[in-house]
Design an enzyme around this catalytic site. Structure first.
Site, PDB file in Angstrom:
ATOM      1  N   SER A 117       0.832  -1.200   0.000  1.00 30.26           N
ATOM      2  CA  SER A 117       0.000   0.000   0.000  1.00 30.26           C
ATOM      3  C   SER A 117       0.866   1.248   0.000  1.00 30.26           C
ATOM      4  O   SER A 117       1.943   1.284   0.621  1.00 30.26           O
ATOM      5  CB  SER A 117      -0.864  -0.022   1.263  1.00 30.26           C
ATOM      6  OG  SER A 117      -1.402   1.250   1.511  1.00 30.26           O
ATOM      7  N   TYR A 141      -2.070  -0.534  10.611  1.00 29.95           N
ATOM      8  CA  TYR A 141      -2.351  -1.192   9.316  1.00 29.95           C
ATOM      9  C   TYR A 141      -1.189  -0.976   8.353  1.00 29.95           C
ATOM     10  O   TYR A 141      -0.655  -1.926   7.761  1.00 29.95           O
ATOM     11  CB  TYR A 141      -3.653  -0.641   8.699  1.00 29.95           C
ATOM     12  CG  TYR A 141      -3.764  -0.965   7.227  1.00 29.95           C
ATOM     13  CD1 TYR A 141      -4.067  -2.258   6.811  1.00 29.95           C
ATOM     14  CD2 TYR A 141      -3.525   0.014   6.251  1.00 29.95           C
ATOM     15  CE1 TYR A 141      -4.127  -2.574   5.451  1.00 29.95           C
ATOM     16  CE2 TYR A 141      -3.594  -0.296   4.901  1.00 29.95           C
ATOM     17  CZ  TYR A 141      -3.895  -1.583   4.504  1.00 29.95           C
ATOM     18  OH  TYR A 141      -3.943  -1.897   3.169  1.00 29.95           O
ATOM     19  N   LYS A 145       1.967  -3.542   6.509  1.00 25.26           N
ATOM     20  CA  LYS A 145       2.368  -3.645   5.096  1.00 25.26           C
ATOM     21  C   LYS A 145       3.885  -3.473   4.969  1.00 25.26           C
ATOM     22  O   LYS A 145       4.540  -4.203   4.235  1.00 25.26           O
ATOM     23  CB  LYS A 145       1.632  -2.591   4.266  1.00 25.26           C
ATOM     24  CG  LYS A 145       0.134  -2.810   4.201  1.00 25.26           C
ATOM     25  CD  LYS A 145      -0.206  -3.923   3.251  1.00 25.26           C
ATOM     26  CE  LYS A 145      -1.431  -4.684   3.659  1.00 25.26           C
ATOM     27  NZ  LYS A 145      -1.718  -5.837   2.826  1.00 25.26           N
TER      28      LYS A 145
HETATM   29  N1  LIG Z   1      -8.728  -1.360  -0.905  1.00 23.47           N
HETATM   30  C1  LIG Z   1      -7.707  -0.515  -0.800  1.00 23.47           C
HETATM   31  O1  LIG Z   1      -7.910   0.703  -0.809  1.00 23.47           O
HETATM   32  C2  LIG Z   1      -6.295  -1.033  -0.677  1.00 23.47           C
HETATM   33  C3  LIG Z   1      -5.225  -0.128  -0.837  1.00 23.47           C
HETATM   34  C4  LIG Z   1      -3.933  -0.593  -0.724  1.00 23.47           C
HETATM   35  C5  LIG Z   1      -3.696  -1.946  -0.453  1.00 23.47           C
HETATM   36  N2  LIG Z   1      -4.742  -2.802  -0.288  1.00 23.47           N
HETATM   37  C6  LIG Z   1      -4.470  -4.208   0.023  1.00 23.47           C
HETATM   38  O2  LIG Z   1      -5.107  -5.043  -0.918  1.00 23.47           O
HETATM   39  C7  LIG Z   1      -5.461  -6.277  -0.294  1.00 23.47           C
HETATM   40  C8  LIG Z   1      -6.910  -6.577  -0.610  1.00 23.47           C
HETATM   41  O3  LIG Z   1      -7.720  -5.525  -0.090  1.00 23.47           O
HETATM   42  P1  LIG Z   1      -9.261  -5.402  -0.417  1.00 23.47           P
HETATM   43  O4  LIG Z   1      -9.564  -3.958  -0.564  1.00 23.47           O
HETATM   44  O5  LIG Z   1      -9.636  -6.334  -1.494  1.00 23.47           O
HETATM   45  O6  LIG Z   1      -9.885  -5.864   0.977  1.00 23.47           O
HETATM   46  P2  LIG Z   1     -10.972  -6.980   1.264  1.00 23.47           P
HETATM   47  O7  LIG Z   1     -11.289  -6.917   2.711  1.00 23.47           O
HETATM   48  O8  LIG Z   1     -12.084  -6.879   0.296  1.00 23.47           O
HETATM   49  O9  LIG Z   1     -10.162  -8.310   0.928  1.00 23.47           O
HETATM   50  C9  LIG Z   1      -9.360  -8.994   1.861  1.00 23.47           C
HETATM   51  C10 LIG Z   1      -9.823 -10.428   1.835  1.00 23.47           C
HETATM   52  O10 LIG Z   1      -9.002 -11.190   2.703  1.00 23.47           O
HETATM   53  C11 LIG Z   1      -9.810 -12.091   3.429  1.00 23.47           C
HETATM   54  N3  LIG Z   1      -9.085 -12.402   4.660  1.00 23.47           N
HETATM   55  C12 LIG Z   1      -8.779 -11.551   5.673  1.00 23.47           C
HETATM   56  N4  LIG Z   1      -8.079 -12.209   6.616  1.00 23.47           N
HETATM   57  C13 LIG Z   1      -7.923 -13.480   6.187  1.00 23.47           C
HETATM   58  C14 LIG Z   1      -7.287 -14.633   6.708  1.00 23.47           C
HETATM   59  N5  LIG Z   1      -6.657 -14.598   7.892  1.00 23.47           N
HETATM   60  N6  LIG Z   1      -7.324 -15.786   5.996  1.00 23.47           N
HETATM   61  C15 LIG Z   1      -7.964 -15.830   4.801  1.00 23.47           C
HETATM   62  N7  LIG Z   1      -8.587 -14.768   4.253  1.00 23.47           N
HETATM   63  C16 LIG Z   1      -8.560 -13.608   4.934  1.00 23.47           C
HETATM   64  C17 LIG Z   1     -11.124 -11.358   3.641  1.00 23.47           C
HETATM   65  O11 LIG Z   1     -12.221 -12.235   3.856  1.00 23.47           O
HETATM   66  C18 LIG Z   1     -11.270 -10.586   2.337  1.00 23.47           C
HETATM   67  O12 LIG Z   1     -12.005 -11.318   1.383  1.00 23.47           O
HETATM   68  C19 LIG Z   1      -5.156  -6.107   1.188  1.00 23.47           C
HETATM   69  O13 LIG Z   1      -3.940  -6.766   1.464  1.00 23.47           O
HETATM   70  C20 LIG Z   1      -5.030  -4.621   1.370  1.00 23.47           C
HETATM   71  O14 LIG Z   1      -4.154  -4.297   2.425  1.00 23.47           O
HETATM   72  C21 LIG Z   1      -6.034  -2.379  -0.410  1.00 23.47           C
END
Ligand SMILES: NC(=O)c1ccc[n+]([C@@H]2O[C@H](COP(=O)([O-])OP(=O)(O)OC[C@H]3O[C@@H](n4cnc5c(N)ncnc54)[C@H](O)[C@@H]3O)[C@@H](O)[C@H]2O)c1
Length: 329
Positions: A117, A141, A145
């Site tokens: 991120s 958070y 990362k």
């Molecule tokens: N959405 C954003 O703005 C953003 C920005 C930068 C980075 N990210 C990163 O992208 C990735 C995906 O984010 P997202 O927006 O799709 O979030 P999201 O919450 O939709 O997806 C995360 C998924 O991981 C699953 N999960 C969480 N803990 C788990 C575990 N212990 N075992 C198995 N599954 C687990 C959840 O059920 C969920 O489906 C994350 O790593 C997040 O840090 C997201």
């Protein structure tokens, strides 16, 4: 290629899965459905469970011994929640990732792509930031990362596997065909607040109008989630040229390369909806920053990828997805 996507039933993971399938790859998903939706894994090899469940991971890998790469999206992602529950966040995001990585290493998985991120970067000053920018994560958070990046760097150099960390800027929108999108269609970022304000018939509040940006409002780099997903396809396909035996770890910014201010986001929203949006202005909120945009030269060079979709496309798809999602629940 066959790609394991952790968090593959979540917002970004499910979109990455669709983009991989469309590019002719096979996908296997691992998601505990704590935030993900079972429907996002329908028709795909979805394993429901925790990334730290070693028996489950081993049986998944036994069922699919031909996995070529892992895209590790699974994480808890809510910044204020991480401030309230840092131990929970370090446990899930860092502790469980270590357990997962050990299993992957032991199974001989060589290629890891990690969802990092832009929040790992230090002080956002309204300017562009490249991958050499100073790191200073401002929340637990964001710290998780940065820690995982460090772990991947060290383990890659120890020969456990090779890894690419993709630093996402601000993903918005949905799959343009509206197969998947946000599970919470009105999130806490500015676009989510704009959508909430419009739905409630209330004015949208711009918090802070004296930032060092071109119009004084905060600035973000909104990247369409489909563009983001296509960058993952490129990362997987080009992996061996990017993370090599000599340089086994690489970091790549994923953004549009262009910042959009809050006022510009409001204008995009008005263009897309064809309606004026009532706006009020207040002081900065504590903890807010001017924001930043990605310098994306490395992505262009090593992934041969650039974001193609505009902020209007992202706003349009976010609105369309929210309408579809609400009509289904
Ligand atoms: N959405 C954003 O703005 C953003 C920005 C930068 C980075 N990210 C990163 O992208 C990735 C995906 O984010 P997202 O927006 O799709 O979030 P999201 O919450 O939709 O997806 C995360 C998924 O991981 C699953 N999960 C969480 N803990 C788990 C575990 N212990 N075992 C198995 N599954 C687990 C959840 O059920 C969920 O489906 C994350 O790593 C997040 O840090 C997201």
């Amino acid at each position: 290629m066959k790609v394991l996507i952790t968090g593959g039933a979540g917002y970004i993971g499910s979109t990455v899965a669709t983009a991989c399938l469309e590019a002719g790859h096979e996908v296997v998903l691992l998601d505990d459905l704590s935030r993900g939706l079972r429907s996002f894994g329908e028709g795909r090899h979805l394993y429901v469970g925790d990334i730290a469940d070693g028996d489950l991971v081993d049986s998944l890998l036994a069922d699919h011994p031909d996995i070529d790469a892992v895209v590790h999206c699974a994480a808890r992602i809510v910044v204020p929640e991480s401030v309230a529950d840092p131990l929970g966040y370090y446990d899930t995001n860092v502790g469980k990732t270590i357990l997962l990585l050990q299993r992957l290493r032991d199974a001989g998985i060589a290629r890891i792509v990690f969802s990092s991120s832009a929040s790992v970067y230090a002080g956002e000053t309204g300017e562009g930031v490249d991958e050499s920018g100073r790191l200073a994560p401002a929340s637990p958070y964001a710290a998780t990362k940065a820690m995982i990046e460090q772990i991947l760097h060290d383990a890659s150099h120890a020969g456990d596997f090779r890894a690419i960390a993709l630093r996402y800027f601000n993903p918005i929108g949905a799959d343009p065909q509206l197969r998947t999108g946000l599970q919470n269609p009105t999130p806490s970022h500015a676009l989510g607040k704009i959508m909430q304000a419009r739905a409630a018939g209330e004015p949208f509040t711009i918090t802070g109008t004296d930032w060092p940006t071109r119009d004084g409002s905060g600035l973000r780099d909104y990247i369409h989630v489909w563009d983001l997903a296509l960058a993952h396809v490129a990362a997987v396909e080009r992996f061996d040229d990017i993370a090599t035996a000599a340089e086994p770890y690489e970091v790549i910014n994923l953004g549009t390369g262009d910042g959009v201010t809050v006022r510009e986001l409001v204008a995009a929203f008005e263009r897309v909806t064809g309606e004026a949006l009532a706006v009020t202005e207040t002081e900065r909120r504590p903890g807010d920053q001017a924001g930043a945009f990605a310098i994306v030269d490395r992505a262009a060079e090593v992934l041969d990828w650039r974001a193609q979709r505009s902020v209007d496309d992202g706003v349009r798809d976010a609105i369309a997805w929210a309408e579809k999602f609400r009509s289904q629940i």
